[in-house]
Scaffold this active site. Structure first.
Site, PDB file in Angstrom:
ATOM      1  N   LEU A   1       0.836  -1.213   0.000  1.00  0.00           N
ATOM      2  CA  LEU A   1       0.000   0.000   0.000  1.00  0.00           C
ATOM      3  C   LEU A   1       0.867   1.257   0.000  1.00  0.00           C
ATOM      4  CD1 LEU A   1      -2.959  -1.052   2.346  1.00  0.00           C
ATOM      5  CD2 LEU A   1      -2.788  -1.219  -0.148  1.00  0.00           C
TER       6      LEU A   1
ATOM      7  N   ILE B   1       7.211  -6.868  -0.437  1.00  0.00           N
ATOM      8  CA  ILE B   1       7.818  -8.019  -1.127  1.00  0.00           C
ATOM      9  C   ILE B   1       9.284  -8.210  -0.733  1.00  0.00           C
ATOM     10  CG2 ILE B   1       6.261  -8.048  -3.134  1.00  0.00           C
ATOM     11  CD1 ILE B   1       8.586  -6.629  -4.704  1.00  0.00           C
TER      12      ILE B   1
ATOM     13  N   ALA C   1       5.497  -3.161  -8.037  1.00  0.00           N
ATOM     14  CA  ALA C   1       6.620  -2.372  -8.556  1.00  0.00           C
ATOM     15  C   ALA C   1       6.359  -0.902  -8.293  1.00  0.00           C
ATOM     16  CB  ALA C   1       6.772  -2.581 -10.065  1.00  0.00           C
TER      17      ALA C   1
ATOM     18  N   THR D   1      12.424  -1.811  -4.703  1.00  0.00           N
ATOM     19  CA  THR D   1      11.273  -2.701  -4.925  1.00  0.00           C
ATOM     20  C   THR D   1      11.444  -3.555  -6.182  1.00  0.00           C
ATOM     21  OG1 THR D   1       9.641  -1.455  -3.689  1.00  0.00           O
ATOM     22  CG2 THR D   1       8.812  -2.703  -5.563  1.00  0.00           C
TER      23      THR D   1
ATOM     24  N   THR E   1       7.470  -4.912 -18.767  1.00  0.00           N
ATOM     25  CA  THR E   1       7.056  -3.804 -19.623  1.00  0.00           C
ATOM     26  C   THR E   1       7.815  -3.780 -20.952  1.00  0.00           C
ATOM     27  OG1 THR E   1       7.124  -1.384 -19.776  1.00  0.00           O
ATOM     28  CG2 THR E   1       8.739  -2.387 -18.339  1.00  0.00           C
TER      29      THR E   1
ATOM     30  N   TYR F   1      13.377   3.771 -14.248  1.00  0.00           N
ATOM     31  CA  TYR F   1      12.298   2.777 -14.140  1.00  0.00           C
ATOM     32  C   TYR F   1      12.563   1.588 -15.064  1.00  0.00           C
ATOM     33  CZ  TYR F   1       7.888   0.504 -15.413  1.00  0.00           C
ATOM     34  OH  TYR F   1       6.923  -0.432 -15.706  1.00  0.00           O
TER      35      TYR F   1
ATOM     36  N   ALA G   1      15.300   0.642 -16.454  1.00  0.00           N
ATOM     37  CA  ALA G   1      16.501  -0.108 -16.068  1.00  0.00           C
ATOM     38  C   ALA G   1      16.188  -1.061 -14.917  1.00  0.00           C
ATOM     39  CB  ALA G   1      17.609   0.871 -15.671  1.00  0.00           C
TER      40      ALA G   1
ATOM     41  N   ASN H   1       1.592   0.027 -22.943  1.00  0.00           N
ATOM     42  CA  ASN H   1       0.831   0.896 -22.031  1.00  0.00           C
ATOM     43  C   ASN H   1      -0.596   0.414 -21.841  1.00  0.00           C
ATOM     44  OD1 ASN H   1       3.069   2.631 -23.001  1.00  0.00           O
ATOM     45  ND2 ASN H   1       2.044   4.167 -21.749  1.00  0.00           N
TER      46      ASN H   1
ATOM     47  N   TYR I   1       3.803  16.745 -22.832  1.00  0.00           N
ATOM     48  CA  TYR I   1       5.269  16.850 -22.829  1.00  0.00           C
ATOM     49  C   TYR I   1       5.825  17.095 -24.238  1.00  0.00           C
ATOM     50  CZ  TYR I   1       5.303  14.596 -18.150  1.00  0.00           C
ATOM     51  OH  TYR I   1       5.110  14.273 -16.838  1.00  0.00           O
TER      52      TYR I   1
HETATM   53  P1  NAD Z   1       0.771   0.614  -9.825  1.00  0.00           P
HETATM   54  O1  NAD Z   1       1.816   1.617  -9.462  1.00  0.00           O
HETATM   55  O2  NAD Z   1      -0.610   1.066 -10.111  1.00  0.00           O
HETATM   56  O3  NAD Z   1       0.674  -0.499  -8.668  1.00  0.00           O
HETATM   57  C1  NAD Z   1       1.794  -1.034  -8.043  1.00  0.00           C
HETATM   58  C2  NAD Z   1       1.323  -1.777  -6.789  1.00  0.00           C
HETATM   59  O4  NAD Z   1       2.472  -2.400  -6.177  1.00  0.00           O
HETATM   60  C3  NAD Z   1       0.693  -0.864  -5.733  1.00  0.00           C
HETATM   61  O5  NAD Z   1      -0.472  -1.454  -5.216  1.00  0.00           O
HETATM   62  C4  NAD Z   1       1.772  -0.753  -4.654  1.00  0.00           C
HETATM   63  O6  NAD Z   1       1.250  -0.535  -3.351  1.00  0.00           O
HETATM   64  C5  NAD Z   1       2.437  -2.118  -4.778  1.00  0.00           C
HETATM   65  N1  NAD Z   1       3.830  -2.107  -4.281  1.00  0.00           N
HETATM   66  C6  NAD Z   1       4.797  -1.219  -4.620  1.00  0.00           C
HETATM   67  N2  NAD Z   1       5.927  -1.532  -3.951  1.00  0.00           N
HETATM   68  C7  NAD Z   1       5.672  -2.635  -3.210  1.00  0.00           C
HETATM   69  C8  NAD Z   1       6.451  -3.436  -2.335  1.00  0.00           C
HETATM   70  N3  NAD Z   1       7.740  -3.153  -2.081  1.00  0.00           N
HETATM   71  N4  NAD Z   1       5.865  -4.519  -1.758  1.00  0.00           N
HETATM   72  C9  NAD Z   1       4.563  -4.808  -2.014  1.00  0.00           C
HETATM   73  N5  NAD Z   1       3.781  -4.076  -2.828  1.00  0.00           N
HETATM   74  C10 NAD Z   1       4.333  -3.003  -3.416  1.00  0.00           C
HETATM   75  O7  NAD Z   1       1.393  -0.178 -11.052  1.00  0.00           O
HETATM   76  P2  NAD Z   1       0.653  -0.848 -12.312  1.00  0.00           P
HETATM   77  O8  NAD Z   1       0.504   0.160 -13.373  1.00  0.00           O
HETATM   78  O9  NAD Z   1      -0.525  -1.599 -11.841  1.00  0.00           O
HETATM   79  O10 NAD Z   1       1.798  -1.859 -12.790  1.00  0.00           O
HETATM   80  C11 NAD Z   1       1.830  -3.206 -12.296  1.00  0.00           C
HETATM   81  C12 NAD Z   1       2.984  -3.936 -12.951  1.00  0.00           C
HETATM   82  O11 NAD Z   1       2.813  -3.952 -14.368  1.00  0.00           O
HETATM   83  C13 NAD Z   1       4.350  -3.293 -12.711  1.00  0.00           C
HETATM   84  O12 NAD Z   1       5.288  -4.326 -12.510  1.00  0.00           O
HETATM   85  C14 NAD Z   1       4.643  -2.536 -13.995  1.00  0.00           C
HETATM   86  O13 NAD Z   1       6.035  -2.434 -14.215  1.00  0.00           O
HETATM   87  C15 NAD Z   1       3.968  -3.429 -15.011  1.00  0.00           C
HETATM   88  N6  NAD Z   1       3.483  -2.765 -16.257  1.00  0.00           N
HETATM   89  C16 NAD Z   1       2.677  -1.660 -16.169  1.00  0.00           C
HETATM   90  C17 NAD Z   1       2.177  -1.096 -17.354  1.00  0.00           C
HETATM   91  C18 NAD Z   1       1.240   0.096 -17.326  1.00  0.00           C
HETATM   92  O14 NAD Z   1       0.865   0.594 -18.399  1.00  0.00           O
HETATM   93  N7  NAD Z   1       0.811   0.580 -16.171  1.00  0.00           N
HETATM   94  C19 NAD Z   1       2.524  -1.645 -18.588  1.00  0.00           C
HETATM   95  C20 NAD Z   1       3.375  -2.761 -18.619  1.00  0.00           C
HETATM   96  C21 NAD Z   1       3.838  -3.319 -17.433  1.00  0.00           C
HETATM   97  O1  TDX Z   2       1.648  14.664 -17.854  1.00  0.00           O
HETATM   98  C1  TDX Z   2       2.037  13.907 -18.759  1.00  0.00           C
HETATM   99  N1  TDX Z   2       2.160  14.406 -20.019  1.00  0.00           N
HETATM  100  C2  TDX Z   2       2.592  13.664 -21.083  1.00  0.00           C
HETATM  101  O2  TDX Z   2       2.693  14.156 -22.209  1.00  0.00           O
HETATM  102  C3  TDX Z   2       2.339  12.515 -18.535  1.00  0.00           C
HETATM  103  C4  TDX Z   2       2.212  11.916 -17.163  1.00  0.00           C
HETATM  104  C5  TDX Z   2       2.767  11.775 -19.614  1.00  0.00           C
HETATM  105  N2  TDX Z   2       2.902  12.322 -20.842  1.00  0.00           N
HETATM  106  C6  TDX Z   2       3.372  11.453 -21.953  1.00  0.00           C
HETATM  107  C7  TDX Z   2       4.654  10.698 -21.643  1.00  0.00           C
HETATM  108  C8  TDX Z   2       4.491   9.419 -22.423  1.00  0.00           C
HETATM  109  O3  TDX Z   2       4.955   9.592 -23.751  1.00  0.00           O
HETATM  110  O4  TDX Z   2       2.374  10.447 -22.149  1.00  0.00           O
HETATM  111  C9  TDX Z   2       2.983   9.181 -22.457  1.00  0.00           C
HETATM  112  C10 TDX Z   2       2.523   8.161 -21.429  1.00  0.00           C
HETATM  113  O5  TDX Z   2       3.100   8.516 -20.191  1.00  0.00           O
HETATM  114  P1  TDX Z   2       2.798   7.684 -18.851  1.00  0.00           P
HETATM  115  O6  TDX Z   2       1.335   7.582 -18.665  1.00  0.00           O
HETATM  116  O7  TDX Z   2       3.623   8.275 -17.757  1.00  0.00           O
HETATM  117  O8  TDX Z   2       3.291   6.231 -19.260  1.00  0.00           O
HETATM  118  P2  TDX Z   2       4.714   5.691 -19.794  1.00  0.00           P
HETATM  119  O9  TDX Z   2       5.830   6.555 -19.350  1.00  0.00           O
HETATM  120  O10 TDX Z   2       4.568   5.444 -21.278  1.00  0.00           O
HETATM  121  O11 TDX Z   2       4.813   4.298 -18.996  1.00  0.00           O
HETATM  122  C11 TDX Z   2       3.645   3.451 -18.821  1.00  0.00           C
HETATM  123  O12 TDX Z   2       3.659   2.387 -19.727  1.00  0.00           O
HETATM  124  C12 TDX Z   2       4.631   1.398 -19.550  1.00  0.00           C
HETATM  125  C13 TDX Z   2       3.582   2.922 -17.395  1.00  0.00           C
HETATM  126  O13 TDX Z   2       3.589   4.006 -16.483  1.00  0.00           O
HETATM  127  C14 TDX Z   2       4.715   1.964 -17.118  1.00  0.00           C
HETATM  128  O14 TDX Z   2       4.581   1.400 -15.811  1.00  0.00           O
HETATM  129  C15 TDX Z   2       4.666   0.873 -18.132  1.00  0.00           C
HETATM  130  O15 TDX Z   2       5.758   0.015 -17.947  1.00  0.00           O
END
Ligand code: NAD
Ligand code: TDX
Length: 354
Positions: free
Chosen positions: A40, A65, A86, A103, A139, A167, A169, A196, A224
């Protein structure tokens, strides 16, 4: 051959994708029990699963974790781990990368080591292992950045890793650790690298929920750079289905790319959101570009489609984007609570007011 699991440990199940995965898996598999281990952090929100809290197949454990003792206790009772936990936001990794290493790298190492020791049949951390699987959720960002002028080039499972943000890396390092545990110790591991995601319960620091909720609050949307960076958008439940498919049917040691074949520039995405919500381009505020901003991500998902029969069925635009906007309209209480407090401080720091 398809496997069935009676009890899985999901890490990070209170976040965006983890909560959608838990809801989907419990709906799809009536015999499955799920334990959710979540620390959380700012991104973890128990409200994301309030509708299934009373399901007796679901158990929540508040913990980290990286807590070796706790993690060993939990993995002893399950037959698979699905690892979502993560630090997930690129911009935050630019402000401070330490929690990402703690993490994403060390936390993953702790989980892998627990599985290795607890699942080892002779309790010596070596093969043979019980028939249990570790699935790692990763990702497309590990593959780096694609050029805009070669639209035919996409990330495949053979694309060399080239992570370019702290991130990315940290996720690349975690993927490598998972591969190393599979190779060195013979553990049963699978990995998915996804593009995404969008959909319900997305934390409003990420571009889609940030822009939708800013507009609902009467604010502008911070785009951006030149807005021409491209992302490949997949509905979160399509991702959940891909993870369940690989967990049950994926081959040991394999990586599967998951994507929506749904590439949009950020400007195109922004204009779609503006149009769905009845606004014009005057609502765009062009802001300083993200440092090291990756130009384009595009996933070739041929392998998971051909080998495992997965297809995205919920990601088609504009309908899927319209439904997502509607979800935020219908859940104003949820995102207003999430956007309050500490989040405001982050927002002010990130976007330097205005
Ligand atoms: P999120 O940030 O919404 O959720 C992450 C969750 O992990 C949260 O509930 C947080 O409390 C928990 N957490 C963080 N550190 C922790 C720890 N040390 N121990 C236990 N719990 C912990 O992330 P998300 O967008 O749901 O992404 C989930 C996974 O999917 C990640 O591994 C991310 O790299 C991967 N991913 C995300 C996207 C995307 O578009 N969001 C795309 C591809 C892969
Ligand atoms: O305020 C903003 N303005 C903007 O132009 C934000 C937050 C983002 N952006 C752009 C940056 C990116 O090109 O939008 C695109 C998407 O940005 P994010 O929503 O931050 O996602 P991104 O950086 O692409 O990463 C996401 O997809 C891959 C997730 O956050 C990652 O966890 C996942 O691995």
């Amino acid at each position: 051959m398809s496997r069935t699991y009676s009890h899985i440990l999901v890490t990070g199940g209170s976040g965006f994708i983890g909560s959608n995965f838990i809801r989907f898996a419990l709906e799809q598999r009536s015999d499955m029990r799920i334990t959710n281990l979540d620390a959380l952090t700012y991104a973890g929100n128990p409200e994301n699963l309030s509708d299934i809290e009373s399901d007796e197949r679901y158990t929540f454990v508040h913990g980290n974790i990286g807590d070796d003792k706790l993690v060993r206790e939990l993995v002893a009772n399950v037959d698979a781990v699905v690892h979502f936990a993560a630090e997930s936001h690129v911009d935050r990794s630019i402000l401070d990368s330490k929690p990402f290493l703690e993490t994403n790298v060390m936390g993953t190492q702790c989980l892998l080591d627990a599985c290795r020791h607890v699942w080892s049949e002779n309790s010596d951390g070596k093969a043979p292992f019980a028939a249990k699987r570790f699935h790692h959720v990763s990702t497309d960002e590990v593959y780096g950045s694609l050029p805009l002028d070669q639209p035919e080039v996409m990330f495949t499972e053979d694309t060399p890793y080239d992570p370019r943000s702290p991130y990315a890396a940290s996720k690349a390092a975690s993927d490598m650790l998972v591969r190393a545990y599979e190779h060195t110790f013979g553990m049963d591991c699978t990995i998915t690298n996804c593009s995404n995601n969008f959909g319900p319960y997305h934390f409003p620091e990420k571009v889609i929920p940030l822009f939708v909720t800013n507009l609902m609050e009467g604010e502008k949307v911070p785009l951006y750079g030149d807005g021409l960076n491209v992302r490949d958008w997949l509905h979160v439940v399509d991702h959940a289905e891909a993870v369940l498919t690989v967990l049950e049917n994926g081959k040991t040691g394999e990586t599967y790319n998951v994507g929506g074949n749904n590439e949009r520039s950020n400007l195109e995405l922004t204009n779609s959101i503006l149009s769905i919500m009845g606004f014009g381009e005057e609502k765009i505020r062009y802001v300083e570009d993200r440092a090291g901003h990756d130009r384009r991500y595009a996933i070739d998902a041929t392998k998971i489609k051909r080998e495992l029969g997965w297809q995205p069925t919920r990601s088609a635009w504009p309908a899927a984007l319209e439904e997502t906007v509607q979800w935020y309209r219908d859940h104003e209480d949820w995102w207003k609570r999430v956007k309050s407090g500490a989040y405001r401080e982050y927002y002010a720091k990130q976007y330097k007011a205005g």
